[in-house]
Design an enzyme around this catalytic site. Sequence first.
Site, PDB file in Angstrom:
ATOM      1  N   LYS A 213      67.151 -27.288 -66.707  1.00  0.00           N
ATOM      2  CA  LYS A 213      66.159 -28.181 -67.288  1.00  0.00           C
ATOM      3  C   LYS A 213      64.801 -27.776 -66.729  1.00  0.00           C
ATOM      4  CE  LYS A 213      65.125 -32.980 -68.074  1.00  0.00           C
ATOM      5  NZ  LYS A 213      65.588 -34.346 -67.819  1.00  0.00           N
ATOM      6  N   LYS A 267      67.315 -26.630 -71.622  1.00  0.00           N
ATOM      7  CA  LYS A 267      66.382 -27.631 -72.149  1.00  0.00           C
ATOM      8  C   LYS A 267      64.977 -27.304 -71.699  1.00  0.00           C
ATOM      9  CE  LYS A 267      65.697 -32.617 -71.895  1.00  0.00           C
ATOM     10  NZ  LYS A 267      66.154 -33.836 -71.270  1.00  0.00           N
TER      11      LYS A 267
HETATM   12  C1  PBG Z   1      64.757 -37.183 -68.050  1.00  0.00           C
HETATM   13  C2  PBG Z   1      64.896 -36.775 -69.468  1.00  0.00           C
HETATM   14  C3  PBG Z   1      63.978 -36.009 -70.179  1.00  0.00           C
HETATM   15  C4  PBG Z   1      64.426 -35.917 -71.483  1.00  0.00           C
HETATM   16  C5  PBG Z   1      65.663 -36.573 -71.544  1.00  0.00           C
HETATM   17  N1  PBG Z   1      65.937 -37.101 -70.281  1.00  0.00           N
HETATM   18  C6  PBG Z   1      62.775 -35.309 -69.700  1.00  0.00           C
HETATM   19  C7  PBG Z   1      61.738 -36.077 -69.033  1.00  0.00           C
HETATM   20  O1  PBG Z   1      61.350 -37.170 -69.441  1.00  0.00           O
HETATM   21  O2  PBG Z   1      61.233 -35.556 -68.051  1.00  0.00           O
HETATM   22  C8  PBG Z   1      63.697 -35.240 -72.576  1.00  0.00           C
HETATM   23  C9  PBG Z   1      64.265 -35.332 -73.931  1.00  0.00           C
HETATM   24  C10 PBG Z   1      63.310 -34.997 -75.020  1.00  0.00           C
HETATM   25  O3  PBG Z   1      62.141 -34.662 -74.791  1.00  0.00           O
HETATM   26  O4  PBG Z   1      63.750 -35.071 -76.171  1.00  0.00           O
HETATM   27  N2  PBG Z   1      65.929 -37.345 -67.342  1.00  0.00           N
END
Ligand code: PBG
Length: 343
Positions: A213, A267
């Site tokens: 991530k 991601k």
């Molecule tokens: C954090 C989380 C994020 C996303 C899902 N869970 C990133 C964040 O806010 O830092 C992003 C999903 C998206 O942008 O569609 N645990």
Amino acid sequence: MNKFTPAKPAGARSVDEITASRRLRRMRKADWSRRLVRENSLSVNDLIWPIFIIEGKDRREPVDAMPGVFRLSVDQAVKEAERAAKLGIPALATFPKVEMGLRDRTGAAILDPDNVINRATRAIKEAVPEIGIITDAALDPFTDHGHDGILRDGIIVNDETVEQVTAAAVLQAASGSDIIAPSDMMDGRIGAIRDALDANGFQDVAIMSYATKFHSAFYGPYRDAIGTAGLLKGDKQTYYLDHANSDEAVREAEQDLAEGADMLMVKPGLPYLDIVRRLKDEFAMPTFAYQVSGEYAMVKAASANGWIDGEKVMLESLLALKRAGCDGVLTYFAPQVAEVLKG
Ligand code: PBG
């Protein structure tokens, strides 16, 4: 004669001489031959649909920067799960927008067996048992600072966060979650979650690791969707991967697999195709990408302006992820894609 027109030199080779008769266009000449040699395809089986859950009844709140995406009360989420199952979408990934009054320094409400995410899991599983449910165990929807972990003296503390995330994962499994997908990027979380699931009789609950991530500006609309945008102090660079790095992504994935991850996730999606390909080649594991909120928003915005053909870009971007090595993709487009592929 225009002096800038390049002249064919005397004695120039013919195209057949240049190519030794290997004309690569031959197989592209007709629809049937293109279909015959096509290497990758997109099917409904590749789709995981992320949905947002809120408290209340009969509520569908539009998310501003994500046209077509709604925050759903549990009853509405059940309806959408029924629709998804009918379309053949294999799994949903649920994310809560937690009431502000329930958020605190440590994200304690994630440990409430009856929090909105666990209630949603139980309700969906009861009504639509055939659809897979993937839950995130990160703390960010539950903290009053929007970070994925416990914040102490300006630091996201690793080991304490792992304990909390692990306990949350067990509660999610007890509610019926099929796959735990921890997105917090704490060290050691996969092994800790695996041990705890096994110790509590959830050997069959899988772990999809958000192994790579990246620290990314593509998450903006999501933070608006779950109400963390205004809360977040600082950024997430001390725990998410530096988006300049690729070798480090391989080390992260290797570590998570050693700790027991069943599936890997990259991601965001489209800007990280190189990472998808590296992980697939290196580990040959089920590999997924999350086409995140910012990617969705860009396609929707350009399409709304008439600058691109939104449907074609949607399909092309997902097929590109397949080609890069994805076994499936988390995408807000999931129901739309399923409809298009059906039609
Ligand atoms: C954090 C989380 C994020 C996303 C899902 N869970 C990133 C964040 O806010 O830092 C992003 C999903 C998206 O942008 O569609 N645990």
